[in-house]
Structures are given as C-alpha cells and as structure tokens.
Design a protein around this motif. Structure first.
Motif, PDB file in Angstrom:
ATOM      1  N   GLU A 144       0.841  -1.185   0.000  1.00  0.00           N
ATOM      2  CA  GLU A 144       0.000   0.000   0.000  1.00  0.00           C
ATOM      3  C   GLU A 144       0.884   1.246   0.000  1.00  0.00           C
ATOM      4  OE1 GLU A 144      -3.784   1.517   2.628  1.00  0.00           O
ATOM      5  OE2 GLU A 144      -3.204  -0.581   2.658  1.00  0.00           O
ATOM      6  N   PRO A 145       0.591   2.207  -0.890  1.00  0.00           N
ATOM      7  CA  PRO A 145       1.425   3.414  -0.936  1.00  0.00           C
ATOM      8  C   PRO A 145       1.290   4.203   0.359  1.00  0.00           C
ATOM      9  CG  PRO A 145      -0.106   3.324  -2.804  1.00  0.00           C
ATOM     10  CD  PRO A 145      -0.504   2.247  -1.863  1.00  0.00           C
ATOM     11  N   ILE A 146       2.356   4.885   0.739  1.00  0.00           N
ATOM     12  CA  ILE A 146       2.293   5.762   1.907  1.00  0.00           C
ATOM     13  C   ILE A 146       2.833   7.139   1.531  1.00  0.00           C
ATOM     14  CG2 ILE A 146       2.352   4.108   3.806  1.00  0.00           C
ATOM     15  CD1 ILE A 146       5.420   4.401   3.805  1.00  0.00           C
ATOM     16  N   GLY A 147       2.447   8.136   2.319  1.00  0.00           N
ATOM     17  CA  GLY A 147       2.907   9.494   2.043  1.00  0.00           C
ATOM     18  C   GLY A 147       3.751  10.051   3.160  1.00  0.00           C
ATOM     19  N   SER A 148       3.926   9.242   4.221  1.00  0.00           N
ATOM     20  CA  SER A 148       4.710   9.691   5.356  1.00  0.00           C
ATOM     21  C   SER A 148       5.243   8.462   6.078  1.00  0.00           C
ATOM     22  CB  SER A 148       3.827  10.539   6.284  1.00  0.00           C
ATOM     23  OG  SER A 148       4.618  11.124   7.288  1.00  0.00           O
ATOM     24  N   HIS A 149       5.991   8.672   7.169  1.00  0.00           N
ATOM     25  CA  HIS A 149       6.603   7.539   7.860  1.00  0.00           C
ATOM     26  C   HIS A 149       5.600   6.946   8.864  1.00  0.00           C
ATOM     27  CE1 HIS A 149      10.488   5.492   8.671  1.00  0.00           C
ATOM     28  NE2 HIS A 149       9.894   5.189   9.801  1.00  0.00           N
ATOM     29  N   TYR A 150       4.513   6.413   8.351  1.00  0.00           N
ATOM     30  CA  TYR A 150       3.422   5.942   9.207  1.00  0.00           C
ATOM     31  C   TYR A 150       2.621   4.945   8.390  1.00  0.00           C
ATOM     32  CZ  TYR A 150       1.324   7.448  13.659  1.00  0.00           C
ATOM     33  OH  TYR A 150       0.932   7.559  14.972  1.00  0.00           O
ATOM     34  N   THR A 151       2.052   3.931   9.041  1.00  0.00           N
ATOM     35  CA  THR A 151       1.290   2.946   8.273  1.00  0.00           C
ATOM     36  C   THR A 151      -0.177   2.977   8.671  1.00  0.00           C
ATOM     37  OG1 THR A 151       1.222   1.052   9.740  1.00  0.00           O
ATOM     38  CG2 THR A 151       3.307   1.460   8.615  1.00  0.00           C
ATOM     39  N   ASN A 190      -1.851   0.764   9.807  1.00  0.00           N
ATOM     40  CA  ASN A 190      -2.049   0.025  11.065  1.00  0.00           C
ATOM     41  C   ASN A 190      -1.930   0.928  12.282  1.00  0.00           C
ATOM     42  OD1 ASN A 190      -2.310  -2.500   9.946  1.00  0.00           O
ATOM     43  ND2 ASN A 190      -0.164  -3.029  10.148  1.00  0.00           N
ATOM     44  N   ASP A 191      -1.143   2.015  12.158  1.00  0.00           N
ATOM     45  CA  ASP A 191      -0.810   2.816  13.325  1.00  0.00           C
ATOM     46  C   ASP A 191      -1.985   3.689  13.739  1.00  0.00           C
ATOM     47  OD1 ASP A 191       1.817   1.855  13.340  1.00  0.00           O
ATOM     48  OD2 ASP A 191       2.431   3.338  11.853  1.00  0.00           O
ATOM     49  N   PRO A 192      -2.153   3.871  15.056  1.00  0.00           N
ATOM     50  CA  PRO A 192      -3.232   4.757  15.508  1.00  0.00           C
ATOM     51  C   PRO A 192      -2.949   6.187  15.044  1.00  0.00           C
ATOM     52  CG  PRO A 192      -1.794   4.129  17.338  1.00  0.00           C
ATOM     53  CD  PRO A 192      -1.392   3.289  16.162  1.00  0.00           C
ATOM     54  N   GLY A 193      -3.965   6.860  14.522  1.00  0.00           N
ATOM     55  CA  GLY A 193      -3.812   8.241  14.102  1.00  0.00           C
ATOM     56  C   GLY A 193      -3.228   8.393  12.710  1.00  0.00           C
ATOM     57  N   TYR A 194      -3.370   7.357  11.875  1.00  0.00           N
ATOM     58  CA  TYR A 194      -2.820   7.422  10.516  1.00  0.00           C
ATOM     59  C   TYR A 194      -3.558   8.460   9.675  1.00  0.00           C
ATOM     60  CZ  TYR A 194      -2.023   6.002   5.660  1.00  0.00           C
ATOM     61  OH  TYR A 194      -1.725   5.993   4.326  1.00  0.00           O
ATOM     62  N   VAL A 195      -2.799   9.254   8.930  1.00  0.00           N
ATOM     63  CA  VAL A 195      -3.390  10.210   7.999  1.00  0.00           C
ATOM     64  C   VAL A 195      -2.897   9.844   6.604  1.00  0.00           C
ATOM     65  CG1 VAL A 195      -3.674  12.647   7.437  1.00  0.00           C
ATOM     66  CG2 VAL A 195      -3.173  11.968   9.793  1.00  0.00           C
ATOM     67  N   ASP A 196      -3.825   9.705   5.651  1.00  0.00           N
ATOM     68  CA  ASP A 196      -3.417   9.375   4.281  1.00  0.00           C
ATOM     69  C   ASP A 196      -2.856  10.625   3.611  1.00  0.00           C
ATOM     70  OD1 ASP A 196      -3.052   8.687   1.680  1.00  0.00           O
ATOM     71  OD2 ASP A 196      -5.060   7.848   1.376  1.00  0.00           O
ATOM     72  N   LEU A 197      -1.551  10.626   3.363  1.00  0.00           N
ATOM     73  CA  LEU A 197      -0.894  11.816   2.821  1.00  0.00           C
ATOM     74  C   LEU A 197      -0.252  11.534   1.467  1.00  0.00           C
ATOM     75  CD1 LEU A 197       0.656  12.889   6.217  1.00  0.00           C
ATOM     76  CD2 LEU A 197      -1.109  14.131   4.979  1.00  0.00           C
ATOM     77  N   THR A 198      -0.754  10.496   0.786  1.00  0.00           N
ATOM     78  CA  THR A 198      -0.133  10.142  -0.497  1.00  0.00           C
ATOM     79  C   THR A 198      -0.401  11.220  -1.555  1.00  0.00           C
ATOM     80  OG1 THR A 198      -2.098   8.783  -0.826  1.00  0.00           O
ATOM     81  CG2 THR A 198      -0.067   7.641  -0.250  1.00  0.00           C
ATOM     82  N   ALA A 199      -1.393  12.095  -1.297  1.00  0.00           N
ATOM     83  CA  ALA A 199      -1.733  13.105  -2.307  1.00  0.00           C
ATOM     84  C   ALA A 199      -0.925  14.396  -2.137  1.00  0.00           C
ATOM     85  CB  ALA A 199      -3.226  13.403  -2.258  1.00  0.00           C
ATOM     86  N   VAL A 200      -0.096  14.469  -1.096  1.00  0.00           N
ATOM     87  CA  VAL A 200       0.651  15.711  -0.859  1.00  0.00           C
ATOM     88  C   VAL A 200       1.652  15.961  -1.989  1.00  0.00           C
ATOM     89  CG1 VAL A 200       2.278  16.868   0.688  1.00  0.00           C
ATOM     90  CG2 VAL A 200       0.356  15.580   1.621  1.00  0.00           C
ATOM     91  N   HIS A 201       2.370  14.926  -2.385  1.00  0.00           N
ATOM     92  CA  HIS A 201       3.271  15.037  -3.529  1.00  0.00           C
ATOM     93  C   HIS A 201       2.961  13.919  -4.520  1.00  0.00           C
ATOM     94  CE1 HIS A 201       5.765  17.411  -0.616  1.00  0.00           C
ATOM     95  NE2 HIS A 201       5.729  18.206  -1.665  1.00  0.00           N
ATOM     96  N   PRO A 202       1.868  14.119  -5.278  1.00  0.00           N
ATOM     97  CA  PRO A 202       1.460  13.056  -6.199  1.00  0.00           C
ATOM     98  C   PRO A 202       2.418  12.992  -7.390  1.00  0.00           C
ATOM     99  CG  PRO A 202       0.118  14.994  -6.540  1.00  0.00           C
ATOM    100  CD  PRO A 202       1.040  15.310  -5.395  1.00  0.00           C
ATOM    101  N   LEU A 224       6.464  15.603   7.690  1.00  0.00           N
ATOM    102  CA  LEU A 224       7.327  14.723   6.895  1.00  0.00           C
ATOM    103  C   LEU A 224       6.825  14.627   5.453  1.00  0.00           C
ATOM    104  CD1 LEU A 224       8.163  11.714   9.242  1.00  0.00           C
ATOM    105  CD2 LEU A 224       9.445  13.813   8.862  1.00  0.00           C
ATOM    106  N   ALA A 225       5.505  14.508   5.286  1.00  0.00           N
ATOM    107  CA  ALA A 225       4.949  14.391   3.942  1.00  0.00           C
ATOM    108  C   ALA A 225       5.283  15.634   3.132  1.00  0.00           C
ATOM    109  CB  ALA A 225       3.444  14.201   4.019  1.00  0.00           C
ATOM    110  N   ASP A 226       5.286  16.762   3.823  1.00  0.00           N
ATOM    111  CA  ASP A 226       5.554  18.038   3.171  1.00  0.00           C
ATOM    112  C   ASP A 226       7.037  18.197   2.826  1.00  0.00           C
ATOM    113  OD1 ASP A 226       4.104  20.221   2.351  1.00  0.00           O
ATOM    114  OD2 ASP A 226       5.023  21.477   3.919  1.00  0.00           O
ATOM    115  N   GLU A 227       7.890  17.847   3.746  1.00  0.00           N
ATOM    116  CA  GLU A 227       9.317  18.147   3.609  1.00  0.00           C
ATOM    117  C   GLU A 227      10.129  17.011   2.997  1.00  0.00           C
ATOM    118  OE1 GLU A 227      11.093  20.270   6.985  1.00  0.00           O
ATOM    119  OE2 GLU A 227      10.466  21.768   5.512  1.00  0.00           O
TER     120      GLU A 227
END
Lengths: 502, 315
Positions: A311-318, A320-332, A459-462
């Motif tokens: 599964e694609p990710i947009g940050s250092h988080y999966t 599965n982790d509590p509080g996951y935010v889908d950030l794959t669209a930040v730098h498409p 992280l997703a941003d930078e």
C-alpha cells in the motif's frame, strides 16, 4: 503343528468394520500441532537483548508476555498488569498485577520481578535494543507484591504501548542471563527444543495462568526456510502448515489458486522508504526532495517491485498505526511539476546521485524502478549494492556516507527517529521535534494522535525520505487453520488463538 | 616414503597455523560492527558501548587472537554470539548433516560417472560415447540448486513421495534422516557426476594412446584386458584429484542446495554467521573447512603413491 492364533484375523476384521462404520470417530485424531515457516531464524531468543524482529516473531506472546500487550488490531490491552491508574499530571503509573502468574521455571511473577525487568532494561549496562522506551522512567517501586509504581520524569503517552513490545517483556532474575538460549517467560508455551539452523519447537504449558487464553495447540514448530521456492514447495506438500510472511510476491499469486490453502494479504509495520542524506547538497533543499518524490508513481512502483501487493504511503506511518493520515496526495506523481521544482532549486538539467541498496529483493527492485522514474526528470541514479546489515550499518547508519538509500523500517510507530539529530537522514526541523515531543508527552490520547498527525504532515511536506509503500504481509496457510493474525501491527506470530477447524 | 609423509604432515601443520592467522585478520577487517548489527537500526551509542564491552570487542586484536587460538587448542571453540551456545556443538550438529550428505553425493557421483566415462572412452565415437558425453554436457550446464528445485517439484510437490526439505535429525531414525538427505544428495551428485564423467573419459582416452598400452596390446593382450589392467588404473590419478576437489566443494560449497532443501549444514552455518557477523563461528568454520581441504589434499597425494608405482619408487 504350530498353533494358529485364530482370534487375530477375527479381531482385525472387526476393527476394520468398526473403523468403516465410524470413520471420523476412530481414524481422525484432532490435530493439535502446527508447523509455521519463517524466512529468517531468530538470532537468540531474548527480545530484551537484541533487535532482530525474528526474535519477537517466535517468542513474543508465545513464550514471553508483558505488563501490557498489543492485540491483532494494534490496540493496547492489559496482560500481566490487570489494570492501572495514571496520575493527573501523567507522571505516575500504578499497575495492579495479576497474582496467579508463574514463569515456566516455576518462579512466581510479582511486582519485584517487574521492577527487576524494568530496571534491567533501563540500567547502565543494559543492551536492550529499545532502551529509549525506558528513558523517561525515573523510578520503579514494588509497593506490594501486586502493585507496581512507575514514576516518570515527563509524561510519556506511549508508555503503555512501549511496555507491550517484545523488548519490554517480563523476565525473571534467575533466568534472565540465559534467556537467549533457554527462554523462560510467563507465556502459554515454553521452549521444547531449538535445533539451530533448522527449527524451534514449543510445547504448551500445563500451568499457564490464563484459562481464557489457553491455546488449542499442544505444540508448535517454527521452521526456517529462506528460499521462497522451498517455502512454496513445503506449504504445497503439507510439510509446513502456515507461512505468515511469504517471501516472494511473484510466487504468491500461484498459491492463491490452491483450493486447500488460505491466502490473506495484510499490512505490516514495514515502511519502505528511500532515505535522503539531508546533511549534504542538494538534498538539504526541500524543493529537491519534493521533486524527487513527485517523480515517483508509487502504484507503478508497487506493481514492479511487489507484483502489486503493498500500500502506498505518504509519510513515515502505516495504516495500522493509531492516528494514521493518508498523505499520499501531498506530492502526487507529476514529472512536469517535479522538473519545474528542480529548475527552481537550481538544477534545470538535473543531477546525478547514488543509492546505497541492500541485497534484499524489494530494495534492489525498488532502486531499479526509482532509477527509471528519476531518469524522466533528468536525474541519474547510480545503484550501489551495499550488503545489509553489516556494510549498510557501517556506511549509511553510522558514518552517514550516502546520497540516498533504501530500507524497510520495521519498528512500529518509529516516526520519532526523524527527531534524532544523529540519525542517518540528517533531518533537522524544530517544528517536527516539537510535534514529536508534544505527541510523546501528551496525557490525552486524542491530543497525542493529533500531534502525531502534525508530525506525519510535516514529513509528507518536507520529504526527508521518499515514502514509498508499506510491505504487505503475504500470509498463506492450510485452509483448515484458524486464528493466525492477518495484519501485523507488531512483528509477531501469536499462536494463542491458532486452532484446526477439523 | 615415510620421510615424505612426515614432510607432508609438517607442511600441513604450518599451513594450518598460517591459515588461522589469515582467517583472524580477514575477519577483523570485515566491515560492520557485530554489536551494531545485533542492536539494529534504533541502536543508541550508550547501548552500543555496553554491548561491545559485554562481547569483548574492546580488547586489542592480538589478545583476541591469543584467546581464540588458545581456546581452540584446549578444545574450547568459543560461544556463538547469535545462538549463545558453544560453537563446537553447533559445528558437530552441522557436520552430522553435511558429512553424510557429501559422502552420499560423492558415492553417487562416482558410481554414475566412472562406468559411464570408461564406457565412453573405450568405445570412442560410438552411440554410447555420444550419449554419455551429451548427457554429461547437459549435466555440467545444470546448476545443482536448479536440479534440487526440479527434484522437489517432481518428488515432493507432485508425487508426494519424498519430503520437500528440512532435516528431522538422526534421533528421528535412520530412515527419515536418509530420506531427507536423498534428494539433496542427488541434486548435488548429478552435476558433479557430469564433470567426473568427462574427466574420466578424457583421462582414459589419454592413457589409451600411451606407449605402455600399445606395448601391452603388442604383447597380445585383448583390447578389454589392456583397458582394465593398464589404462584404467593409470587414468585414475586425474580422476581421484577431481574427486578430492569435489568432496571439499561438497563440504563447503553446498550452500545453495542446503538453502533449497532447508538443510542445517555447514555451508549455511557459514553464510548465516557471515550475515550476522558472528565472528567466532566464522573463524571456527573457516578454520575447519581449511583443515578439511588440506587433509583431503593430503589424502589425495597419498593415494597417488598407492595408485602410481612410479611415484612410489622415486619417493
């Protein structure tokens, strides 16, 4: 003339008749053993002494237990600590421990044992691979045999989660030094035999404390098969009942067609990221890192690297982790925008860089796909094979001698590594550090997850590393087997609930 | 002849000492700190220092070498860092798999290759020769791990009459243990037999053109008698050399086949020790392998004396 035992044939015929009449009753014995295949053999059997995840995958929840545990959904649950209270300021944890627990060597588990375990893990001579978990513990007191008081130097919102980890399992003073070879824990199984290089056999304990969680399995064997072809042959021929993490995605599709096998694609905690060396130019320029990220089509990469599993990710988080935010669209994926950004950063004609690539197939293939994508924006990527772990740890991890590298980070909820000044990414951002501190010290769970959300967004941003994908857990097991975990919120093979359905 | 053997023995010991020094030095220059590898990617400097102290990695090189060699001479081969058990026991367990496997494979290889090679040479150009060299050519081209996979596919996955891999241990009984070793032994033997067939064929052909065979034929011996009494014994020298080389390869180099069959052999122990930077295990295994190679070479040399009367006379 010899006497013929005339009764025997009659008896045999009778037995056959009975067997034919009640095939289920006479012939079928309920299966209560299982053989689990793993690619990597653990190095030692003490998760409080060394880091390799295979140690926890064999021992955690099977042999050892913690004050708390993580369930199959990734939530923290009580275990040897029956309940707890947390002071208003978040600095004092009072645990009420179970009073009916014993280790497999017969020694009783008490607050003194728990104190010993925690003091050993955080002590001067500790070699605990996750020593930082215990860094905020100021003191541990055994108030009475069933009460443990932990005082902290600062609020630590993750404490209950950290205490659920393999590195924080409860050990007993008399056996702690030899746990690496002869593990002694409070879990439902104990070690029967370890045939190094081949298999580890566990047997169920008769004196296990938790009647609700008494395993259906009387014994379990872990067998170690590195070769994916051999894994496939072993599961097909029935020599192995389950391979929770099948090694080769391209062979997995064929197993999906086998009628007597169950295949389940789950998530793991393994984040495949291409780390950039933020200590050197041009990777110290966020625009360059963002451009590299936008040059990569993560879905196509997963297709090429892992036959589409993952599964694609947009940050250092999966997820599965509590509080996951889908950030794959930040730098498409947008090569044109990536080129513009590179020009803006002063590299209209691109540049060259190298990627230090471990020998694992996901890493090599990912590097090759990255090479193709980066070429589209004028960036030349040279692949430098770098043996993992030895050479990689030496060159990349310790000496920071690299441009880009690629590795799967296995530890759950390890986003805090970007706040470490000496870590290999060389990432420095006070706003990020503040978000991590806020998350780790938050006493309110909602607040904690919100701050982890901030950290993910930064992280997703930078883009200190290119966030690629979460490794899938390609599970395959006998269709009659139930109770194995489908996802992997923590690397483990908890056999407590495993049973045969026929 | 005794003096020659004594000389060879002295040389053997000197080589072993040299090898042990080289092995130790090479291990030390390998990249990667064993402590860092054990602690993984979240290691902290203070934890690392504590572990290095515990492992004795802070000791100077000569001291560590002395401790290792001193221990080995007194029968203490150290403790594996990965497993925490004595290396001697670990190696013995692995030898209990690797030695029988290598012996089975080499026997199979010889039994297949010698008759085929001699047959091919004695009927050069015939159907038998073409068939034998053709099969051998194909055998040389097949990597043994691939043969292994093929065998698993046919005999374990499809027919289901052999185990797909793993080793039950000798305490599970001779039958299951031998069954577990059979397919890997075949996988190892087939490519080896192919090489040996070619070597045997060309060695016998070479000898058939020698003067003494011609003399024997002139004395009135039949072709067959000349072949068996004069040509084959003399052709055995290069064949035995190759068998010796193959045996040492089977001990040390069977890693891929061990991997395919999930066998806990010496080769896989060496590779795993390398990956884990389990230095003491690597040192001991390499020393053992070097000893085996040297001893096998020594035995091959001795067998020359037995096989070739001319060497015996000059010695």
């Amino acid at each position: 003339m010899p006497i013929r035992p005339a009764g025997l044939p009659v008896l045999a015929a009778l037995a056959m008749l009975v067997a034919a009449a009640f095939p289920g009753a006479v012939l079928a014995q309920p299966r209560d053993t299982v053989t689990v295949g793993m690619a990597i053999e653990p190095a030692g059997l003490d998760p409080t002494a060394a880091a390799p995840v295979a140690i926890g995958q064999v021992t955690w929840q099977n042999i050892y237990e913690g004050l708390t545990r993580i369930d199959r959904d990734g939530a923290v649950q009580p275990q040897l600590a029956r309940e707890w209270s947390i002071s208003e300021d978040g600095l004092t944890y009072v645990f009420t421990l179970r009073d009916d627990v014993s280790f497999s060597n017969g020694v009783a588990f008490t607050a003194e044992t728990a104190k010993f375990t925690l003091d050993r893990a955080r002590g001067e001579a500790s070699t605990n691979p996750q020593k930082q978990f215990f860094a905020t513990i100021l003191s541990v007191e055994a108030t009475d045999p069933q009460t443990l008081t932990v005082t902290l130097s600062q609020p630590t919102g993750n404490l209950l989660y950290w205490l659920a980890w393999p590195a924080a399992v409860m050990v007993e003073p008399g056996s702690a030094a030899t746990n690496n070879v002869r593990p002694v824990g409070t879990g439902p199984f104990e070690l029967a035999e370890w045939r190094q290089g081949d298999r580890i056999e566990l047997r169920r304990r008769d004196d296990y404390w938790n009647p609700d969680d008494r395993p259906a399995l009387a014994a379990a064997t872990f067998r170690f098969l590195a070769d994916p072809q051999a894994q496939a042959a072993a599961i097909r021929s029935g020599d192995i009942d389950a391979i929770p993490e099948f090694a080769a995605p391209e062979l997995y599709a064929a197993l999906e067609d086998e009628a007597d096998l169950t295949t389940v694609v789950g998530n793991t905690e393994l984040k495949v990221v291409a780390g950039l060396n933020g200590r050197k130019a041009p990777f110290d320029d966020p625009r360059v890192r963002q451009a590299l990220m936008m040059a990569v089509d993560r879905n196509a990469l997963i297709e090429g690297v892992h036959a589409g599993y993952g599964e694609p990710i947009g940050s250092h988080y999966t997820p599965n982790d509590p509080g996951y935010v889908d950030l794959t669209a930040v730098h498409p994926y947008d090569p044109a925008a990536a080129k513009r950004l590179l020009a803006e950063a002063g590299y209209p004609d691109g540049f060259s860089l190298s990627i230090k690539t471990p020998q694992m197939s996901y890493a090599i293939r990912s590097a090759e796909v990255l090479q193709a994508f980066l070429a589209e924006i004028g960036v030349t990527l040279e692949i430098v094979p770098t043996e993992f772990p030895a050479r990689w740890v030496d060159e990349v991890f310790t000496r920071h001698d690299f441009d880009m590298t690629i590795v799967a980070h296995a530890e759950p909820l390890d986003i805090g590594i970007y706040a470490r000044p000496d870590y290999y990414f060389g990432y420095a951002n006070p706003a990020f550090d503040a978000a991590i501190v806020a998350a780790e010290t938050a006493t309110d769970p909602e607040e904690r997850l919100a701050r982890y959300g901030d950290a993910q967004r930064i992280l997703a941003d930078e883009v200190p590393a290119l966030y690629l994908f979460v490794m899938p857990k390609l599970g395959v097991w006998n269709a009659a087997l139930t109770g194995l975990w489908e996802n992997e919120p923590i690397p483990s093979n908890d056999l407590t609930d495993v049973a045969w359905s026929n | 002849m005794l003096r020659m053997i004594a000389w060879r023995l002295a040389g053997l010991l000197a080589t072993l000492l040299a090898v042990s020094v080289v092995v130790f030095l090479v291990m030390d220059v390998l990249p990667g700190d064993p402590a860092a590898i054990m602690l993984g990617t979240s290691a902290r400097p203070d934890t690392l220092a504590a572990l290095r102290l515990e492992l004795g990695l802070d000791q100077p090189l000569p001291l560590r070498f002395a401790a290792w060699i001193g221990g080995a001479l007194t029968g203490d081969f150290g403790t594996s860092r990965t497993y925490g058990v004595p290396v001697a026991g670990l190696i013995l367990d692995r030898l209990a798999v690797t030695l029988p496997l290598a012996l089975m494979a080499i026997t199979l290889s010889v039994v297949l290759a010698l008759p085929l090679g001699i047959l091919a040479a004695s009927r050069r150009g015939s159907f038998w020769d073409v068939a034998a060299t053709g099969v051998a050519q194909a055998g040389v081209a097949m990597p043994n791990f691939w043969v292994g996979l093929l065998l698993i596919l046919v005999f374990a996955s499809t027919l289901g009459i052999m185990p797909s891999g793993g080793f039950p241990g000798w305490d599970a009984g001779i039958g299951p243990a031998l069954a577990a070793l059979t397919l890997p032994a075949v996988a190892l033997a087939l490519p080896q037999a192919a090489v040996l067939t070619r070597v045997t064929r060309s060695a016998v052909l070479d000898v058939l053109h020698e003067d003494f065979v011609r003399t024997a034929r002139a004395k009135g011996l039949t072709k067959r008698a000349a072949l068996w009494r004069h040509a084959v014994p003399n052709a055995l020298l290069p064949v035995v050399t190759v068998i010796g080389l193959q045996f040492t390869f089977l001990i040390a180099g069977a890693v891929l086949v061990e991997n395919v069959f999930g066998l806990p052999g010496l080769g896989s122990l060496a590779v795993q020790a390398l990956q884990q930077r389990d230095l003491i295990v690597m040192q001991d295994v390499v020393l053992l392998l070097a000893t085996l190679v040297i001893v096998v070479n020594f035995l091959v040399d001795l067998s020359y004396l037995v096989l070739d009367p001319r060497l015996r006379a000059s010695a």
